[in-house]
Structure formats: C-alpha cells, structure tokens
Write an enzyme that holds these catalytic residues in place. Structure first.
Site, short mmCIF file in Angstrom:
data_model
loop_
_atom_site.label_atom_id
_atom_site.label_comp_id
_atom_site.label_asym_id
_atom_site.label_seq_id
_atom_site.Cartn_x
_atom_site.Cartn_y
_atom_site.Cartn_z
CB VAL A 84 -0.92 -0.02 1.25
CG1 VAL A 84 -1.74 1.25 1.34
CG2 VAL A 84 -1.83 -1.24 1.19
CG ASN A 124 -3.63 -1.15 -8.70
OD1 ASN A 124 -2.63 -1.82 -8.91
ND2 ASN A 124 -4.66 -1.60 -7.99
CG HIS A 179 -8.48 -4.96 -8.10
ND1 HIS A 179 -7.75 -5.36 -7.01
CD2 HIS A 179 -9.68 -5.58 -8.01
CE1 HIS A 179 -8.49 -6.18 -6.27
NE2 HIS A 179 -9.67 -6.32 -6.86
CB VAL A 225 -7.15 -0.45 -0.40
CG1 VAL A 225 -6.74 -1.67 -1.23
CG2 VAL A 225 -6.06 -0.09 0.60
C1 GRF Z 1 -1.87 -11.25 -10.36
O1 GRF Z 1 -2.30 -11.60 -9.09
C2 GRF Z 1 -2.84 -10.36 -10.97
O2 GRF Z 1 -4.12 -10.83 -10.86
C3 GRF Z 1 -2.56 -9.10 -10.20
O3 GRF Z 1 -1.17 -9.06 -10.19
C4 GRF Z 1 -0.69 -10.36 -10.27
C5 GRF Z 1 0.19 -10.50 -11.49
O4 GRF Z 1 1.39 -9.99 -11.15
N1 GRF Z 1 -3.17 -7.92 -10.66
P1 GRF Z 1 2.52 -9.78 -12.20
O5 GRF Z 1 2.17 -8.63 -13.08
O6 GRF Z 1 2.68 -11.05 -13.01
O7 GRF Z 1 3.72 -9.52 -11.32
#
Ligand code: GRF
Length: 201
Positions: free
Chosen positions: A91, A106, A108, A148
């Site tokens: 965070v 971001n 999500h 968040v």
């Molecule tokens: C996964 O949990 C995805 O759903 C979330 O980030 C993770 C992927 O990480 N948003 P990265 O980009 O492969 O490091």
C-alpha cells in the site's frame, strides 16, 4: 512521459507494457524505472532484459514510513510523470500519495467495486468471485488514492467465469483477457491524452 512501474512478483503485467511499447502502442512513453517491493522477483529480470533501470525497496525490511520515504526518493530521482502499479502488493504511503496522487494507476483483477479493498489481492480475489458464484468477473484500471482500490475507475473489461473454474484458472483467464490488455491500453491512452492525469509536481 516518464513511466515508473512498481512490481512485487513475476512481472507479467510489466511484460505486457514492455511488449506494447515495442509494438509502438505507447508513443511518447519511456520506462524510467522499475521498482520492486521484493528482492529476487522475475519482474526485475524482465526489466533488466529490456534495459530499464531497476531498484528494490524491500517492504519487509522497512517500516511503512521508511518504505514511503524511499519510494518517494526513487520516484523523484526517476522524474516520474506517471506511476503504474503492475502487480504491486504494497500500500502506498502519504508521502508518495501526496506528491503523485492523480498520476498513479493500478490494475486490479476484478470488476470494482466487487472483490476489492484491503486484503483482496492475488488468488483471494478470484476465490471470492467463485465463492459468490458470479458468472462474469474481469479487471479494472483505476486511479490510486488513499482508499485501497477506491480511486476513479478508468477502464474495465469483463471476463466470463466458467463452470469448472478454480481460482488459478480464473486468474489466468483474467490476466490474459483483461489485465494484459487493459493496462497497456490505459498507459497508451494517457500518453495520447485520451485519459487525463495531473501533470507536473
Ligand atoms: C496477479 O495476481 C494479478 O491478478 C494481479 O497481479 C498479479 C500479477 O502480477 N493484478 P505480475 O504482473 O505477473 O507480477
């Protein structure tokens, strides 16, 4: 547009950004730095292979205040115009938010406001979607503020939940069909000024 990408893991979202940049879809963007909140993650290797400067600020080895201060120093040092959280699991603190709010996005892995908020990351998001029995989930790119997953929604993409899904199969589909598409799209739109961000410090 100098882009700082914040990561904590495998860096597949970072890879999607690098690939989009190579395809010429992020015109005007330059990756200024990739900052990881964990050492020894594959995202750092991906950045190094793409000749992007890297930094590690281990969240485990810093207090929240010190992590915030070090991150601010790195972002300022990189002269970041845009901060992209790409699978970043920490965070952000008040120093970084105070300086960069309005310029932080971001991705999500759900359709916000479902399955988001504190503690909702990784497989937990997808398990919660399966437990609820939703038939559609997806991903959201949003502005980051002090709540968040609570900032303004910029882009969303829906993904089907299939009958035999596990959290793992659903996570994979959401990444492939939504996250890796939406995050580069959002950065490209910001570069082309099709999505507004606050500029300058
Ligand atoms: C996964 O949990 C995805 O759903 C979330 O980030 C993770 C992927 O990480 N948003 P990265 O980009 O492969 O490091």
């Amino acid at each position: 547009m100098r882009v700082a990408v914040l990561v904590s893991g495998g860096g597949s979202n970072l890879a999607a950004l690098i690939d989009a940049h190579r395809r010429g879809e992020l015109s005007g963007a330059q990756f200024a730095v990739v900052i990881s909140s964990r050492p020894d993650v594959y995202a750092l290797e991906r950045a190094q292979s793409a000749d992007i400067p890297t930094a590690v600020i281990s969240r485990k080895e810093h207090s929240a205040e010190s992590f915030d201060a070090q991150l601010l120093e790195q972002l300022d040092g990189a002269k970041a115009d845009l901060v992209v959280l790409a699978g970043f699991l920490s965070v952000l603190g008040p120093l970084v938010l105070g300086r960069y709010m309005g310029r932080i996005i971001n991705v999500h892995p759900s359709l916000i406001p479902s399955f988001c908020g504190p503690g909702m990351y990784g497989l937990r998001v997808h398990q919660a979607a399966l437990d609820k029995g939703v038939k559609i989930t997806g991903a959201t790119v949003h502005m980051v503020n002090e709540i968040v997953d609570g900032g303004e929604i910029l882009l969303q993409k829906a993904v089907d939940v299939l009958p035999r899904d596990t959290a793992q199969t659903l996570q994979k589909r959401v990444m492939e069909q939504a996250e890796w598409v939406l995050l580069p799209r959002a950065v490209g739109m910001i570069c082309r000024k099709e999505l507004p961000i606050r500029r300058g410090i």
